[in-house]
Design a protein around this motif. Structure first.
Motif, short mmCIF file in Angstrom:
data_model
loop_
_atom_site.label_atom_id
_atom_site.label_comp_id
_atom_site.label_asym_id
_atom_site.label_seq_id
_atom_site.Cartn_x
_atom_site.Cartn_y
_atom_site.Cartn_z
N VAL A 62 0.82 -1.04 -0.02
CA VAL A 62 -0.23 -0.47 0.05
C VAL A 62 0.97 1.25 -0.57
N ILE A 63 1.64 1.35 0.95
CA ILE A 63 2.52 2.54 0.97
C ILE A 63 3.59 2.65 -0.26
N GLU A 64 3.71 1.79 -1.33
CA GLU A 64 4.76 1.68 -1.77
C GLU A 64 3.53 2.25 -3.48
N THR A 65 2.29 1.68 -3.85
CA THR A 65 1.72 2.41 -4.32
C THR A 65 1.52 3.99 -3.77
N VAL A 66 1.10 3.98 -2.39
CA VAL A 66 0.56 5.55 -2.84
C VAL A 66 1.87 6.62 -3.04
N ILE A 118 9.07 -3.51 -3.98
CA ILE A 118 8.71 -5.46 -3.69
C ILE A 118 7.21 -5.35 -4.25
N GLY A 119 6.74 -4.11 -3.53
CA GLY A 119 4.62 -4.23 -3.59
C GLY A 119 4.44 -4.00 -4.92
N ARG A 120 4.83 -2.71 -4.88
CA ARG A 120 4.61 -1.99 -6.58
C ARG A 120 4.52 -3.41 -7.70
N LEU A 121 5.75 -3.98 -7.74
CA LEU A 121 5.93 -4.89 -8.97
C LEU A 121 4.80 -6.17 -8.04
N THR A 122 4.37 -6.49 -7.03
CA THR A 122 3.59 -7.22 -6.50
C THR A 122 1.84 -6.73 -7.49
N TYR A 123 1.83 -5.29 -6.87
CA TYR A 123 0.43 -4.94 -7.57
C TYR A 123 0.59 -4.84 -8.98
N ASP A 124 1.50 -4.50 -9.67
CA ASP A 124 1.35 -4.46 -10.91
C ASP A 124 1.14 -6.06 -11.18
N ALA A 125 1.56 -7.00 -10.94
CA ALA A 125 1.93 -8.37 -11.33
C ALA A 125 0.14 -9.22 -11.03
N VAL A 126 -0.26 -8.64 -10.01
CA VAL A 126 -2.17 -8.76 -9.89
C VAL A 126 -2.63 -8.11 -11.02
N LEU A 127 -2.27 -7.12 -11.18
CA LEU A 127 -3.54 -6.39 -12.64
C LEU A 127 -3.18 -7.28 -13.15
N GLN A 128 -1.87 -8.01 -13.42
CA GLN A 128 -2.06 -8.14 -14.67
C GLN A 128 -1.93 -9.92 -14.94
N ARG A 129 -1.83 -10.62 -13.93
CA ARG A 129 -2.31 -11.75 -13.89
C ARG A 129 -1.34 -12.63 -14.21
N ASP A 130 0.72 -11.63 -13.51
CA ASP A 130 2.34 -12.12 -14.34
C ASP A 130 2.24 -13.01 -12.90
N TYR A 131 1.69 -14.71 -13.37
CA TYR A 131 1.98 -15.46 -12.16
C TYR A 131 3.53 -15.91 -11.55
N GLN A 132 4.10 -15.82 -13.10
CA GLN A 132 5.66 -16.52 -12.87
C GLN A 132 5.97 -14.99 -11.72
#
Length: 326
Positions: free
Chosen positions: A268-272, A278-292
């Motif tokens: 949340v903090i990295e997004t704000v 890593i947090g921002r990378l995770t957020y983007d991966a969830v939106l893009q369904r990047d399973y790997q």
């Protein structure tokens, strides 16, 4: 004794590896249980959704194989430190995580130090002055901080210190388009780090303050503290030599358990604050369904949590040597 310590270290290492492998299996199954077809997502992002193209994507990424075979393939790659390939970023997952992890560790480390040191100091002050106005003020302040959502606190800090006073930058990792010297670059990084680190650390600072206060009050009624007072020891010596070490054990326990959580909670903090971790990378991966990428991030964060718990056990022996003798 040396043989016994060596056997204990080997047993702990084997336990850590076993836990990490179990977490890898769980993460794989959890990600695969999410609704949706990643092959359709990849095809849609490529601008082609015909059945032949989707089938080729499933074959290329092994999505057409049975789930146990996919799991076995994935675990074999994990054993070789191969976390897969990101179809969205077109890069190996390990290189993506290695690129983003230092920023997250820097943010989480600064927030952890701030929360732990501030919580111990404020908790000690409140505990040794229990019932005073200082204790009441610290208690009320910690409760207010604990009840405040971190994203709202971050936005308010941005409005106050970035928009109103213009003291600190509102987002990002460093100033863009400026050729700074080494010292100037460090100062610039520090300015960008202040607001996200304070925002992330405030919640844990409130927790450690309350815990340290309760621990100091409990220890102050122990017999060894009463004996030290009866011998005429000064309040400062009683606090530093007798009370603090014993009162720190619950705080060390909580801090060790939450250190890894703090890294994972930085999403949340990295997004704000648009912090490239890593947090921002995770957020983007969830939106893009990047399973790997998701599996790789989960596995790395889990390994960090396990390592922090192991370091907490070692720190116990420093704070209280009696633990190591058992």
């Amino acid at each position: 004794m040396a043989v016994r310590l060596g056997a204990s270290a080997v047993a702990q290492l084997a336990k850590m590896i076993g836990i990490i492998l179990m977490i890898a299996v769980f993460n794989f199954l959890l990600v695969r249980a999410a609704p949706g077809d990643p092959a359709l997502v990849i095809a849609g992002q490529s601008g082609a959704v015909d059945e032949q193209f989707v089938a080729r994507i499933r074959t290329e990424y092994g999505l057409d194989k049975p789930l146990p075979l996919q799991l076995a393939t994935y675990m074999g790659k994990v054993a070789q430190l191969d976390l897969g390939y990101s179809y969205r970023q077109q890069r190996p997952v390990l290189s993506l995580i290695a690129e983003r992890l230092p920023a997250t560790l820097l943010l989480a480390g600064c927030a952890f130090v701030l929360s732990l040191v501030g919580g111990v100091l404020l908790g000690c002050l409140a505990g040794i002055r229990a019932g005073s106005w200082a204790d009441s003020a610290i208690t009320i302040l910690s409760l207010l901080i604990y009840a405040t959502p971190v994203f709202w606190l971050g936005l308010m800090l941005v409005l106050l210190f970035s928009v109103h006073f213009e003291w600190l930058p509102a987002f990002g990792y460093r100033s863009i388009g400026e050729n700074l010297s080494t010292w100037a670059a460090m100062v610039d990084l520090g300015k960008h780090l202040v607001l996200p680190a304070v925002t992330l650390g405030m919640l844990y600072l409130a927790i450690y303050t309350r815990l340290m206060r309760a621990s100091i009050i409990e220890v102050s009624h122990q017999d060894f503290v009463k004996t030290a007072r009866a011998k005429g020891a000064s309040p400062r010596r009683i606090l530093w030599r007798h009370m603090l070490r014993n009162a720190l054990l619950p705080v060390v326990t909580m801090a060790g358990l939450q250190a890894g959580t703090l890294i994972g909670g930085s999403v949340v903090i990295e997004t704000v604050f648009a912090w490239p971790g890593i947090g921002r990378l995770t957020y983007d991966a969830v939106l893009q369904r990047d399973y790997q990428v998701l599996q790789g991030v989960f596995l790395v964060l889990s390994a960090i949590v396990v390592v922090f718990n192991w370091l907490t056990d070692l720190l116990y022996r420093v704070v209280d040597p009696r633990i190591g003798s058992n």
